[in-house]
Design a protein around this motif. Structure first.
Motif, short mmCIF file in Angstrom:
data_model
loop_
_atom_site.label_atom_id
_atom_site.label_comp_id
_atom_site.label_asym_id
_atom_site.label_seq_id
_atom_site.Cartn_x
_atom_site.Cartn_y
_atom_site.Cartn_z
N THR A 191 0.85 -1.20 0.00
CA THR A 191 0.00 0.00 0.00
C THR A 191 0.88 1.25 0.00
OG1 THR A 191 -1.78 -1.12 1.16
CG2 THR A 191 -1.79 1.27 1.27
N ALA A 192 1.93 1.22 0.83
CA ALA A 192 2.84 2.37 0.89
C ALA A 192 3.49 2.61 -0.48
CB ALA A 192 3.92 2.13 1.94
N GLN A 193 3.86 1.52 -1.16
CA GLN A 193 4.49 1.68 -2.48
C GLN A 193 3.50 2.26 -3.49
OE1 GLN A 193 5.93 -2.24 -3.22
NE2 GLN A 193 7.61 -2.00 -1.78
N TYR A 194 2.28 1.73 -3.47
CA TYR A 194 1.27 2.27 -4.39
C TYR A 194 1.08 3.77 -4.15
CZ TYR A 194 -0.74 -1.72 -6.91
OH TYR A 194 -0.94 -2.76 -7.78
N LEU A 195 0.94 4.14 -2.87
CA LEU A 195 0.68 5.55 -2.56
C LEU A 195 1.87 6.42 -2.97
CD1 LEU A 195 -1.14 5.35 0.89
CD2 LEU A 195 -2.11 5.92 -1.35
N GLN A 196 3.08 5.91 -2.75
CA GLN A 196 4.27 6.68 -3.11
C GLN A 196 4.27 7.02 -4.61
OE1 GLN A 196 7.98 4.71 -2.16
NE2 GLN A 196 9.13 6.05 -3.54
N PHE A 197 4.03 5.99 -5.42
CA PHE A 197 4.04 6.23 -6.87
C PHE A 197 2.80 7.00 -7.32
CE2 PHE A 197 6.89 2.50 -6.63
CZ PHE A 197 8.01 3.12 -7.14
N PHE A 198 1.67 6.68 -6.69
CA PHE A 198 0.43 7.35 -7.06
C PHE A 198 0.56 8.86 -6.84
CE2 PHE A 198 -4.44 7.32 -6.28
CZ PHE A 198 -4.66 7.59 -7.63
N LYS A 199 1.15 9.23 -5.69
CA LYS A 199 1.32 10.66 -5.38
C LYS A 199 2.34 11.31 -6.32
CE LYS A 199 -0.21 10.57 -0.60
NZ LYS A 199 0.16 10.41 0.80
N LYS A 200 3.27 10.50 -6.80
CA LYS A 200 4.26 11.03 -7.75
C LYS A 200 3.56 11.39 -9.08
CE LYS A 200 8.44 9.43 -10.14
NZ LYS A 200 9.59 10.14 -9.59
N PHE A 201 2.65 10.52 -9.50
CA PHE A 201 1.97 10.75 -10.78
C PHE A 201 0.77 11.69 -10.64
CE2 PHE A 201 3.41 6.16 -11.29
CZ PHE A 201 4.64 6.53 -11.80
N LYS A 202 0.24 11.77 -9.43
CA LYS A 202 -0.93 12.63 -9.20
C LYS A 202 -0.76 13.30 -7.83
CE LYS A 202 -5.98 12.60 -9.17
NZ LYS A 202 -6.04 13.96 -9.74
N PRO A 203 -0.02 14.40 -7.80
CA PRO A 203 0.37 15.01 -6.52
C PRO A 203 -0.81 15.49 -5.66
CG PRO A 203 1.72 15.86 -8.32
CD PRO A 203 0.62 15.07 -8.95
N ASP A 204 -1.98 15.74 -6.26
CA ASP A 204 -3.08 16.26 -5.45
C ASP A 204 -3.89 15.16 -4.76
OD1 ASP A 204 -4.21 15.25 -7.72
OD2 ASP A 204 -5.69 16.84 -7.98
N VAL A 205 -3.37 13.93 -4.77
CA VAL A 205 -4.09 12.83 -4.10
C VAL A 205 -4.10 13.04 -2.59
CG1 VAL A 205 -3.84 10.41 -3.41
CG2 VAL A 205 -3.77 11.02 -5.81
N GLU A 206 -5.26 12.86 -1.99
CA GLU A 206 -5.38 12.99 -0.54
C GLU A 206 -5.96 11.69 0.01
OE1 GLU A 206 -8.04 15.51 2.68
OE2 GLU A 206 -8.30 15.88 0.55
N VAL A 207 -5.27 11.08 0.99
CA VAL A 207 -5.78 9.85 1.60
C VAL A 207 -6.61 10.27 2.82
CG1 VAL A 207 -5.20 7.66 2.69
CG2 VAL A 207 -3.83 8.50 0.78
N VAL A 208 -7.93 10.10 2.73
CA VAL A 208 -8.79 10.61 3.80
C VAL A 208 -8.95 9.62 4.95
CG1 VAL A 208 -10.06 12.24 2.36
CG2 VAL A 208 -10.88 9.89 2.53
N THR A 209 -8.76 8.32 4.67
CA THR A 209 -8.78 7.35 5.77
C THR A 209 -8.08 6.07 5.34
OG1 THR A 209 -10.16 6.29 7.46
CG2 THR A 209 -10.99 6.21 5.22
N GLU A 210 -7.58 5.34 6.35
CA GLU A 210 -6.93 4.04 6.08
C GLU A 210 -7.58 3.01 6.98
OE1 GLU A 210 -2.85 4.48 7.09
OE2 GLU A 210 -2.43 5.95 5.54
N ALA A 211 -7.75 1.79 6.47
CA ALA A 211 -8.26 0.69 7.31
C ALA A 211 -7.35 -0.50 7.13
CB ALA A 211 -9.69 0.34 6.89
N TRP A 212 -7.05 -1.17 8.25
CA TRP A 212 -6.11 -2.31 8.23
C TRP A 212 -6.75 -3.52 8.89
CZ3 TRP A 212 -2.17 -1.24 5.15
CH2 TRP A 212 -1.76 0.09 5.02
N PRO A 213 -7.70 -4.17 8.23
CA PRO A 213 -8.30 -5.37 8.84
C PRO A 213 -7.28 -6.51 8.93
CG PRO A 213 -9.08 -5.08 6.58
CD PRO A 213 -8.27 -3.85 6.92
N LYS A 214 -7.52 -7.39 9.90
CA LYS A 214 -6.63 -8.55 10.08
C LYS A 214 -6.82 -9.53 8.92
CE LYS A 214 -5.27 -7.63 14.44
NZ LYS A 214 -5.33 -6.20 14.20
N LEU A 215 -5.77 -10.28 8.64
CA LEU A 215 -5.86 -11.32 7.62
C LEU A 215 -6.86 -12.38 8.10
CD1 LEU A 215 -4.39 -12.11 4.95
CD2 LEU A 215 -2.86 -13.50 6.32
#
Lengths: 411, 299
Positions: A191-215
């Motif tokens: 997820t961190a990698q996706y967000l890193q690249f996503f923000k690089k290609f689209k700098p105005d991306v805002e992550v409004v919430t994150e959820a981390w359910p258990k496997l």
């Protein structure tokens, strides 16, 4: 046969067994045992079972062609349930007790790192077939000389997915995103990698919430309602297998998919089949599709798998199949089963493959595969389930992966 | 921790309705599991570690019944009835032999049942997850109450679970059988001395407990993935509810299940990433103040 067993027949039987024993033992010794460990039970057992099914198809094919170095191969399967300590124990047991001379580690990342550490002491070749966490092979400190990965790598998918999703988000004017991924190494890192690249290609991306359910979490209700409260325009999720199916079924109850666009790289055929009311318009990567790459070889492989198992293959199925193709080519090249010799042969090896973007897949020097087919499209509720597929640009993937590795001090 | 988000949620009717509903559905399904667990403990003083297996089997039986009949009502009934019968069998064949044994022996028997039935489920239904799918009648858009989202399917589940709770409560307080069960929970020797056939009574208690767990598994079938071993996580939460509510108390199980559900519902807003930890902190807090649990008898 009927009648009493006499002392004479007993003696004759015993003598025959004694005489035959060395031949039986020799035949068994001549069989090349290959250890395979994975998650074979629980909500994400699909990972292990679809890997195992694919390996059994390969076992038949390889044995029909004469085996490895003239020896028939036989898989020894073990269920680690995805527990790291159990995975480490099983890896040692497969080599030291079960006599396996090669390993296929079909664990998820939660256990593959434990297997990787065990591989430092065992002089056998090992191919990780399902762990996508990039650092497993990208980090030189974690890399092991005789262990390789034949699987998607998180950073490759992250670049390809982010490029596609940035175009999609720009076209639809979507910049408020939420994420929902499993709470372990793969979910967090990727997820961190996706967000890193996503923000690089689209700098105005805002992550409004994150959820981390258990496997394997049975109920996603509180996760879904949290996502609804945050009112994102789109959701990115790395849930997979039974977890993804439960999430979509529970999300449907809340009409989640009408309230936000959903993007996921983890949709496989059996998951699509298990989700009874698949929402249309989910932005999805092609894990494995018979129609991508749209070649006769790919279609033939998918249909042969279906004919054998009466269900369609997963992403993990093709990865395990390709692992055996790599073993086959490397053993032939090395003319040896020695771990170091196979490792030398595997490094830089390029093979023809139905799953390659250009018909080939290469094992790079850093022990991971490149050139496999990656595409993104959108879901429809019926076959072929994903349409309008856009293939990823491998040139761009390698360029950005190289940058990422520098940032991580991996090279 | 995000107290700001929690504060905003509590002052927004839409958020309160959505999160409270999600807490209620989690709580009510948990209550059905915990009610059976606490009932069996209350009467027999046995901790049924195999209770999660009843939940799992109830889900799988309902899955097959739904596939065969296409009727969700029949599927739920099949899951509950099958597990009630299985409860009788489990009690008569196995548990009755370890009454009075130490808790380790009981634990061993239950654990063996868990492992055996996990493998049986794997053999019969396969190791991969199964999904029942939402019945056509419930494939409808959610209701919006004060801006909050309330899925009709969940509203029905909450209603069914509330009805079961009421029937259970009235059954235990008003019927002859219920009074006998309550009496057996206090003094089983005296109940036996008064001529009540406790062998039958104990089997009935297991049938009710098993049936309730099977019902929970069947009710949740359309939205939760079914997989071998799925009973384990629900068992842990079932124990938490039983302990918070007070071992043996049905009313306690109801209140504790709702507390856990609401902590989950609102905890995910205010304590993202720490919801599970929060549940245990609530449990510790309650047990420090009331060691016997909310409705338990003093220790």
């Amino acid at each position: 046969m009927s009648g009493p067993v006499t002392r004479r027949t007993l003696l004759a039987g015993g003598t025959a067994t004694l005489v035959a024993a060395p031949w039986v033992a020799r035949a068994q010794a001549n069989t090349l045992r290959i250890g395979m460990q994975s998650i074979l039970s629980g909500p994400i057992a699909l990972l292990g079972t679809s890997s195992r099914n694919s390996l059994l198809v390969e076992q038949d094919r390889i044995n029909a062609a004469g085996g490895f170095l003239g020896r028939q191969i036989e898989f020894v399967f073990r269920d680690s349930k995805g527990q790291p300590q159990e995975a480490a124990r099983v890896a040692r047991e497969l080599v030291n007790t079960a006599g396996c001379e090669l390993l296929v580690d079909a664990e998820a990342s939660s256990a593959s790192f434990a297997v990787q550490e065990v591989m430092r002491d065992l002089n056998v070749a090992c191919i990780h077939t399902n762990s996508e966490t990039s650092s497993l092979t990208a980090d030189p400190k974690i890399r092991v000389p005789t262990a390789f990965r034949v699987a998607r790598q998180g950073v490759h998918d992250a670049v390809a997915g982010s490029l596609y999703l940035a175009d999609f988000a720009n076209a639809k004017k979507i910049n408020k995103w939420a994420t929902c991924s499993p709470d372990y190494a793969y979910g967090r890192d990727t997820t961190a990698q996706y967000l890193q690249f996503f923000k690089k290609f689209k700098p105005d991306v805002e992550v409004v919430t994150e959820a981390w359910p258990k496997l394997g979490q049975p109920d996603f209700t509180e996760v879904i309602t949290k996502l609804i409260q945050a009112k994102p325009q789109a959701l990115f999720t790395l849930l997979y297998a039974g977890d993804l199916s439960a999430f979509v079924n529970q999300g449907n109850v809340y009409a989640l998919f009408g309230q936000m666009t959903v993007a996921t790289p983890n949709v496989d055929y059996p998951v699509l089949a298990a989700i009874k009311n698949l929402p249309a318009g989910i932005q999805s990567a092609t894990r494995y599709l018979e129609t991508f790459p749209d070649t006769p070889a790919n279609k033939e492989w998918g249909q042969a798998y279906f004919k054998r198992w009466n269900e369609r293959p997963t992403n993990w199925s093709w990865q395990n199949s390709v692992a055996m193709h790599f073993y086959e080519a490397a053993i032939k090249k090395a003319n040896s089963l020695d771990g170091k010799a196979i490792a030398a042969a595997l490094t830089g090896l390029k093979i023809n493959s139905p799953f390659g973007a250009d018909g080939t897949i290469t094992m790079r020097d850093d022990h991971t595969t490149i050139g496999y087919a990656i595409g993104w499209g959108q879901t429809i509720p019926k076959d072929p389930f994903i349409t309008d597929i856009k293939p990823a640009d491998w040139g761009k993937i390698i360029e950005l992966e190289t940058e990422w590795k520098k940032q991580q001090n991996y090279s | 921790m995000d107290f700001n988000a929690l504060g905003v949620c509590f002052t927004t009717p839409a958020c309160v309705v959505t999160q409270a509903t999600s807490g209620l559905i989690v709580g009510m399904l948990l209550f059905l599991v915990a009610a059976g667990l606490t009932l069996i403990f209350g009467v027999l003083k046995i901790v049924n570690f195999a209770h999660g297996t009843f939940y799992m089997l109830g889900g799988y039986v309902a899955y097959s019944a739904y596939a065969a009949t296409d009727s969700y009502a029949l599927a739920v009934l099949a899951g509950a009835v099958a597990m009630a019968l299985f409860g009788v069998l489990f009690e008569r064949v196995l548990m009755s032999r370890v009454y009075g044994s130490n808790v380790l022996m009981q634990l061993l028997v239950c654990y063996a049942v868990v492992l055996i039935f996990d493998d049986i489920v794997k053999s019969v239904w396969g190791p991969e997850f199964r999904a029942m799918g939402m019945p056509a009648a419930f494939q409808v858009p959610p209701l919006f109450i004060a801006g909050g989202v309330v899925p009709p399917f969940y509203a029905v589940l909450i209603g069914i679970a509330a009805l079961i709770a009421m029937v259970l409560s009235l059954g235990l307080s008003r019927t002859r059988l219920g009074k006998t069960v309550r009496a057996a929970a206090v003094n089983p020797q005296m109940v036996s001395a008064l001529g009540v056939n406790t062998t039958v009574l104990f089997a009935i208690v297991f049938a009710i407990g098993g049936g309730l767990a099977g019902l929970a598994g069947a009710l949740a079938g359309p939205v939760r993935s079914l997989s071998p071993g799925m009973g384990f996580s629900i068992l842990i939460e079932g124990f938490i509810v039983t302990v918070i509510g007070g071992m043996g108390s049905i009313a306690g199980a109801m209140v504790a299940a709702l507390v856990i559900g609401l902590v989950r519902g609102f905890g995910t807003i205010g304590f993202p990433g720490f919801t599970d930890g929060l549940i245990y902190i609530v449990m510790i807090g309650i047990l420090v103040l009331r060691p016997q649990g909310l409705f338990g008898r003093p220790l």
